[in-house]
Scaffold this motif. Structure first.
Motif, PDB file in Angstrom:
ATOM      1  N   HIS A 216     -11.215   7.238   5.522  1.00  0.00           N
ATOM      2  CA  HIS A 216     -10.405   6.660   6.588  1.00  0.00           C
ATOM      3  C   HIS A 216     -10.886   7.095   7.970  1.00  0.00           C
ATOM      4  O   HIS A 216     -10.760   6.334   8.936  1.00  0.00           O
ATOM      5  CB  HIS A 216      -8.937   7.068   6.414  1.00  0.00           C
ATOM      6  N   TYR A 310       0.513   7.765   5.642  1.00  0.00           N
ATOM      7  CA  TYR A 310      -0.121   6.531   5.147  1.00  0.00           C
ATOM      8  C   TYR A 310      -1.414   6.869   4.401  1.00  0.00           C
ATOM      9  O   TYR A 310      -1.655   6.390   3.286  1.00  0.00           O
ATOM     10  CB  TYR A 310      -0.407   5.580   6.307  1.00  0.00           C
ATOM     11  N   SER A 314      -2.453   6.528   0.375  1.00  0.00           N
ATOM     12  CA  SER A 314      -3.392   5.410   0.242  1.00  0.00           C
ATOM     13  C   SER A 314      -4.100   5.364  -1.098  1.00  0.00           C
ATOM     14  O   SER A 314      -4.721   4.351  -1.436  1.00  0.00           O
ATOM     15  CB  SER A 314      -4.437   5.469   1.370  1.00  0.00           C
ATOM     16  N   ARG A 321       3.090   1.495  -3.255  1.00  0.00           N
ATOM     17  CA  ARG A 321       3.559   2.161  -2.035  1.00  0.00           C
ATOM     18  C   ARG A 321       4.784   1.441  -1.463  1.00  0.00           C
ATOM     19  O   ARG A 321       5.723   2.079  -0.973  1.00  0.00           O
ATOM     20  CB  ARG A 321       2.442   2.208  -0.985  1.00  0.00           C
ATOM     21  N   ASP A 360       1.993   1.936   7.152  1.00  0.00           N
ATOM     22  CA  ASP A 360       1.429   1.224   6.008  1.00  0.00           C
ATOM     23  C   ASP A 360       1.532  -0.288   6.222  1.00  0.00           C
ATOM     24  O   ASP A 360       0.586  -1.042   5.939  1.00  0.00           O
ATOM     25  CB  ASP A 360       2.172   1.626   4.735  1.00  0.00           C
ATOM     26  N   SER A 364      -1.690  -2.610   6.380  1.00  0.00           N
ATOM     27  CA  SER A 364      -1.850  -3.571   5.294  1.00  0.00           C
ATOM     28  C   SER A 364      -1.830  -5.011   5.782  1.00  0.00           C
ATOM     29  O   SER A 364      -2.451  -5.888   5.176  1.00  0.00           O
ATOM     30  CB  SER A 364      -0.746  -3.367   4.246  1.00  0.00           C
ATOM     31  N   GLU A 368      -6.344  -1.479   9.014  1.00  0.00           N
ATOM     32  CA  GLU A 368      -6.106  -0.076   9.347  1.00  0.00           C
ATOM     33  C   GLU A 368      -6.538   0.280  10.765  1.00  0.00           C
ATOM     34  O   GLU A 368      -5.982   1.180  11.395  1.00  0.00           O
ATOM     35  CB  GLU A 368      -6.845   0.807   8.353  1.00  0.00           C
TER      36      GLU A 368
END
Length: 415
Positions: A216, A310, A314, A321, A360, A364, A368
């Motif tokens: 990430h 988040y 992930s 989630r 999130d 989503s 991101e």
């Protein structure tokens, strides 16, 4: 209130903010070489002061050379408790990748603001750096207490509660107990005699958590120091919640009081160290804070904690989630994201769950990158009120935080 362990991994504290200041000066001269045009302060025994400075120099040489016998020879043997903790401390540092070690005479003006026993007290600045983990050396301001020993001097105490309170000193694991250090690649983890039994599993989980966070945040080096010891003194001092409700704390290590951060580390509650189910999520969450460092210092708390949680979640499929969030926020409606000052005090369970869901939802549905763009935007802002923070969110996302909460809750419940 006391939270159950099922909720413990949700309760993760934001890194404490570091004040910006000028970088620390280069390594200075030894205590003997420091200017002293006026001699000893009025009323001070100059011969005892000189003997005490000899002790300061001898301790530095012994620490640099790894000479345990010489180091302990500077301590008054009649002070049995202090002698024992000094021996433990020396042995602890021998396990760490310590460099840039020095002891220097500090600012003697502070002696007008402290008091203590002994024949002489002197301010001493202790500097060290964990090689490969700290960007710059870290200096602690201390006050040492000496007693006369014939023509020389011996040390009877190296801490002073008044100066510790003034500088905000928080003890590291090597100040508190016998430590067990594990290192693997860019990970340095510090355990104690009680938590070391979980060391191999924790190191494996830390490595996996690092891989997740770097996916990430690929710009992060992946190098860090983690504490997992039984003594929760540091966590208790830094947490905005009770220590029982805090799974871990990420925090900056300042180069000196009021200075820039030399590194970001995190400390884990010992209940998490042995919790196979919780610790992976805790590690991922805290490592986001470590990776971002000061980058999110100006972000609202919901964004700071929401992005970390988040990433922590992930590893689960997005629909899972959503269902988890819907369960956590069952019965919640019309609830806005909390202003930062109430994030940990009003209802932290809801604060974490809702901020995680909102982040999130954004990641989503919009990608991101929108989260990290928002963090970077806040980094450039000079905000002082919640209303100003709301203006930034409205400008960048086209929605208020109330609207974001409403849409995110609907998204979760439609899974």
């Amino acid at each position: 209130m006391r939270m159950s362990r099922a909720w413990l991994s949700s309760l993760l504290l934001v890194p404490l903010l570091a004040c910006q200041a000028q970088p620390p000066a280069d390594d200075g001269p030894s205590p003997r070489d420091l200017p002293d045009s006026s001699g000893a302060p009025a009323g001070m025994d100059e011969s005892l002061r000189d003997a005490a400075l000899d002790v300061v120099e001898a301790r530095e040489r012994a620490l640099v050379d790894g000479d345990r016998e010489a180091f302990l020879a500077t301590v008054d043997p009649d002070e049995l408790g202090f002698s024992a903790t000094q021996a433990r401390w020396f042995d602890n540092l021998a396990q760490l990748p310590v460099t840039d070690v020095s002891y220097e005479l500090g600012d003697e003006d502070v002696m007008t603001r402290v008091a203590g026993d002994g024949d002489l007290q002197l301010p001493v600045d202790f500097t060290m750096r964990l090689r490969g983990f700290d960007r710059r050396p870290v200096t602690q301001r201390m006050v040492w207490t000496f007693v006369r020993n014939g023509d020389g001097a011996l040390l009877v105490e190296d801490r002073n509660s008044q100066i510790d309170a003034q500088t905000g000193w928080t003890p590291a694991p090597w100040d508190l107990a016998h430590i067990d250090v594990r290192r693997s690649g860019g990970i340095l983890a510090v355990f104690d005699e009680d938590t070391a039994e979980h060391g191999s599993y924790v190191m494996s989980d830390l490595a996996e958590a690092t891989r997740v966070v770097r996916r990430h945040l690929p710009q992060w080096s992946g190098k860090f120091v983690a504490y997992g010891i039984s003594d929760v003194t540091a966590i208790d001092a830094m947490s905005a919640m009770t220590v029982e409700d805090t799974a871990a704390v990420a925090f900056p290590v300042l180069s000196r009081p009021g200075g820039p951060a030399a590194a970001y580390r995190f400390a884990v509650n010992p209940t998490v160290v042995g919790d196979v189910l919780a610790r992976g999520r805790v590690f991922r969450h805290e490592l986001v804070h470590v990776a971002l460092g000061t980058t999110d210092d100006r972000s609202p708390q919901w964004l700071v904690e929401g992005t970390a949680e988040y990433v922590a979640r992930s590893v689960l499929p997005v629909d899972d989630r959503r269902r988890i969030a819907a369960q956590e926020l069952f019965g919640i409606s019309g609830r806005a994201l909390e202003p930062s000052r109430r994030f940990y005090t009003r209802d932290p369970l809801v604060s974490y769950a809702l901020s995680s869901l909102v982040c999130d939802y954004l990641a989503s549905t919009r990608g991101e990158g929108v989260l990290w763009d928002l963090v970077r935007t806040f980094q450039t802002e000079q905000l002082s009120t919640w209303a100003e923070s709301e203006d930034v969110v409205q400008r960048e996302l086209g929605l208020s935080t109330d609207q974001l909460s409403t849409q995110a809750l609907a998204w979760a419940r439609s899974a």
